[in-house]
Design an enzyme around this catalytic site. Structure first.
Site, PDB file in Angstrom:
ATOM      1  N   ASN A   1     -21.884   8.641 -72.947  1.00 45.44           N
ATOM      2  CA  ASN A   1     -24.149   8.388 -72.948  1.00 45.44           C
ATOM      3  C   ASN A   1     -24.471   8.795 -71.877  1.00 45.44           C
ATOM      4  O   ASN A   1     -25.972   9.705 -72.278  1.00 45.44           O
ATOM      5  CB  ASN A   1     -24.534   7.158 -73.597  1.00 45.44           C
ATOM      6  CG  ASN A   1     -23.788   6.080 -71.833  1.00 45.44           C
ATOM      7  OD1 ASN A   1     -23.084   7.007 -71.551  1.00 45.44           O
ATOM      8  ND2 ASN A   1     -23.904   4.982 -71.912  1.00 45.44           N
TER       9      ASN A   1
ATOM     10  N   GLU B   1     -17.629  -0.808 -65.094  1.00 47.67           N
ATOM     11  CA  GLU B   1     -19.159  -0.558 -65.813  1.00 47.67           C
ATOM     12  C   GLU B   1     -18.295  -0.776 -67.489  1.00 47.67           C
ATOM     13  O   GLU B   1     -18.097   0.424 -67.877  1.00 47.67           O
ATOM     14  CB  GLU B   1     -19.993   0.486 -64.979  1.00 47.67           C
ATOM     15  CG  GLU B   1     -21.738  -0.167 -65.443  1.00 47.67           C
ATOM     16  CD  GLU B   1     -21.946   0.290 -65.734  1.00 47.67           C
ATOM     17  OE1 GLU B   1     -21.974  -0.943 -67.476  1.00 47.67           O
ATOM     18  OE2 GLU B   1     -22.497   1.058 -67.240  1.00 47.67           O
TER      19      GLU B   1
ATOM     20  N   CYS C   1     -25.944   1.335 -72.672  1.00 52.19           N
ATOM     21  CA  CYS C   1     -24.564  -0.448 -72.620  1.00 52.19           C
ATOM     22  C   CYS C   1     -25.586  -1.703 -72.196  1.00 52.19           C
ATOM     23  O   CYS C   1     -24.830  -2.231 -71.991  1.00 52.19           O
ATOM     24  CB  CYS C   1     -23.400  -0.446 -71.520  1.00 52.19           C
ATOM     25  SG  CYS C   1     -24.406   0.259 -70.101  1.00 52.19           S
TER      26      CYS C   1
ATOM     27  N   GLU D   1     -22.504  -0.605 -58.878  1.00 56.32           N
ATOM     28  CA  GLU D   1     -22.912   1.600 -59.223  1.00 56.32           C
ATOM     29  C   GLU D   1     -24.138   1.534 -58.625  1.00 56.32           C
ATOM     30  O   GLU D   1     -25.170   0.519 -58.099  1.00 56.32           O
ATOM     31  CB  GLU D   1     -22.826   2.294 -60.122  1.00 56.32           C
ATOM     32  CG  GLU D   1     -22.372   1.869 -61.461  1.00 56.32           C
ATOM     33  CD  GLU D   1     -21.013   3.256 -61.423  1.00 56.32           C
ATOM     34  OE1 GLU D   1     -21.016   3.255 -59.909  1.00 56.32           O
ATOM     35  OE2 GLU D   1     -20.555   3.181 -62.321  1.00 56.32           O
TER      36      GLU D   1
END
Length: 463
Positions: free
Chosen positions: A126, A223, A257, A437
Site C-alpha cells: 500500500n 507493523e 492499516c 516505526e
C-alpha cells in the site's frame, strides 16, 4: 510509463536461496564499511539520498502511482514523507550516543549503542516506497545494512530507492533489494546472517515471521493490521469530523492499516453526520490516478477487489444498509476499462457483531455505528483483537485526552486522522504488532545496547 490497468507492467524473477544469500553476503560486506563510519559521515550520505528523492519527486511519484494504483496527489505526499524520513534520521545519525555512569571508588561504566548488522525489511504494497524509507532510515542511521523485499504486487519503486542510495554514496550492497513472495521471505528470515527483521503486512503473515524469527532468536518489529475506532462526539466541529472520517477511510482506496473504519457517531448527530458523509463521498473523483483531479485510483489487484466486494455482500446479508457506493466502477476512458475500480462504500445500520465491523476489509468501506455514552463507546471501541490506531473528534479537550488515554491503541488522533509525521512513533498494541516505526523510538528497534564496566583499581576477589 503509461497507465495500463489490468495489464502486465513488467516481469521480475523471484529470488531463490542462492540470490538471497548473495544479497545478504553483499550487505554483510557493506556493513563492515558503513558501521565504521562516523554518525556525521552517515548523515551526509543520507542527506544526499533525501536530496535526490526530493529533486526527483515527480518522477518517483509517477512510478509509485503506476506501481500501486493510488492517485498521483497521494503519491506525491508519500514521496515527501519518504525524503523527510531520511532527513530526520540523517539528523539523528550524528547524535547517537550512550551514557556515562559514575560508580564508587572512581570506577565508571558506559553504554554503547551498536548496530545489529544485516537487517531484513519486508514491505507492504500500500505504501511501497514510503515503507522502505521508514525501515531504511533508522536502520542505516544506526549503522546497519538492509536487505529489503517489497511485496510482489508492487516490486518496482523500491528498486529506484536502492539506486538512489548507491548514487548518494552508500557502500555497494548496503541496501539490497530481492524480489519474491512467501518462499523468498522464508529464505530471508531463516538466513543465519540476518540479525533483525522488520515486517509490515497482515497479522497471519506476521505470526509466521515471528515463528521463523524465534528459531534464530532474532528481534522483530511487526507493523500489522487494524480495525481502528473513530469516535465522533456531538460537540465536534461537524465539517471537520466529516473530513476526518473521509481521511480515515478512503485514503489509498481504503488500503491503509491504521484506517478508522469503525466510525462511532453519537446518536444526537447520527443522521446529520451520515447525510453529510454520504454527500461528500458521492463527490469523490474516481478514475485515472495520473490525472490531477483524481482522488481515488484503483485497488491493488483483482483478487483483492473481489475480496472487498465479498465483505460488502456479506454486510448486506447480515443486515447492514449500503447508504452509498460499494459497486464496481467503470471509468469512461476505454483504456481504463480493465482497472480494479469501485465506488467508496458507506454502510449504515451496522452492529458490533457484523463481519464488516470485526474484520479488516482493507478497502474503501466505512461502517457507521451509533453510540450514546462515553463509557459505552470506549468499551465497544476496545472490544477488538486489534490495537493499531484510534481517533476522537470533540471540542472538549479534557474529554479528548481522557478518551485517547482509555483507547487501547498505539497511534491516536485528536480532531484529525491519518497524519504521519516522521517525528512521531508509529505502531500498535495487541495483534496489531509491536516495535515502532519513526521517531526516536525506531532507533531502539534498530540498535542494541552494550554496557561496559571499568574498574580503576585492582579486582577484589572473593576467592
Amino acid at each position: 510509463f503509461k497507465m495500463c490497468p489490468g495489464r502486465v507492467l513488467c516481469k521480475l524473477p523471484c529470488s531463490g536461496e542462492k540470490e538471497v544469500d548473495l544479497a545478504v553476503q553483499s550487505a554483510k560486506a557493506a556493513f563492515k564499511i558503513w558501521s565504521q563510519m562516523s554518525g556525521m559521515e552517515r548523515c551526509r550520505v543520507m542527506l544526499e539520498a533525501a536530496r535526490i528523492i526530493r529533486e526527483q519527486r515527480e518522477e518517483i511519484a509517477t512510478m509509485e502511482t503506476i506501481n500501486n494504483g493510488k492517485s498521483i496527489f497521494e503519491a506525491r505526499v508519500d514521496i515527501d514523507v519518504s525524503w523527510q524520513c531520511l532527513e530526520y534520521y540523517a539528523g539523528l545519525a550524528g547524535s547517537l550516543a550512550g551514557e556515562h555512569i559514575q560508580l564508587p571508588g572512581g570506577c565508571f561504566g558506559y553504554t554503547r549503542r551498536e548496530p545489529f548488522g544485516v537487517c531484513l525489511g519486508i514491505g507492504a504494497w500500500n505504501y511501497p516506497f514510503q515503507t522502505a524509507c521508514w525501515k531504511a532510515g533508522p536502520a542505516l542511521a544506526c549503522g546497519n545494512a538492509m536487505v529489503f523485499k517489497p511485496s510482489p504486487f508492487t516490486p518496482v519503486s523500491v528498486v529506484r530507492l536502492a539506486e538512489i542510495f548507491t548514487e548518494a554514496g552508500v557502500p555497494k550492497g548496503l541496501f539490497n533489494v530481492v524480489q519474491g513472495g512467501a518462499t523468498t521471505g522464508q529464505f530471508l528470515c531463516h538466513h543465519p546472517d540476518v540479525a533483525k527483521i522488520s515486517f509490515t503486512g497482515s497479522v497471519p503473515t506476521g505470526m509466521k515471521i515471528m515463528e521463523m524469527a524465534a528459531k534464530g532468536i532474532k528481534p522483530v518489529t511487526l507493523e500489522l493490521g487494524g480495525k481502528s475506532p473513530l469516535i465522533i462526539f456531538s460537540d465536534c466541529s461537524l465539517d471537520n469530523a466529516v473530513n476526518g472520517a473521509l481521511m480515515a477511510n478512503f485514503l489509498s482506496q481504503g488500503e491503509v492499516c491504521c484506517n478508522g473504519t469503525r466510525v462511532f457517531v453519537e446518536r444526537k448527530i447520527l443522521d446529520t453526520f451520515t447525510k453529510e458523509v454520504v454527500k461528500r463521498t458521492q463527490k469523490i473523483k474516481i478514475g485515472d490516478p495520473l490525472l490531477e483531479d483524481t482522488r481515488m485510483g484503483a485497488l491493488i489487484n483483482r483478487p483483492h477487489l473481489d475480496r472487498v466486494q465479498g465483505f460488502i455482500k456479506q454486510a448486506k446479508e447480515q443486515g447492514a444498509e449500503v447508504l452509498y457506493g460499494g459497486d464496481l466502477y467503470v471509468p469512461d476512458d476505454p483504456k481504463l476499462k480493465n482497472g480494479y475500480y469501485m465506488r467508496p462504500c458507506v454502510l449504515g445500520n451496522c452492529k458490533d457483531d457484523m463481519t464488516c465491523v470485526k474484520e479488516e476489509i482493507f478497502g474503501p468501506v466505512m461502517s457507521i455505528l451509533p453510540f450514546d455514552t462515553e463509557e459505552e463507546v470506549l468499551e465497544r471501541a476496545n472490544a477488538t483483537k486489534y490495537g493499531l490506531a484510534g481517533g476522537v473528534f470533540t471540542r472538549d479537550i479534557q474529554k479528548a485526552h481522557r478518551v485517547v488515554a482509555a483507547l487501547k491503541a498505539g497511534m491516536c488522533f485528536i480532531n484529525n486522522y491519518n497524519a504521519s509525521p516522521v517525528e512521531l512513533p508509529f505502531g500498535g498494541y495487541k495483534s496489531s504488532g509491536f516495535g515502532r516505526e519513526n521517531g526516536r523510538a525506531a532507533i531502539e528497534c534498530y540498535s542494541q545496547l552494550k554496557t561496559v564496566c571499568v574498574e580503576m583499581g585492582d579486582v577484589e576477589s572473593v576467592f
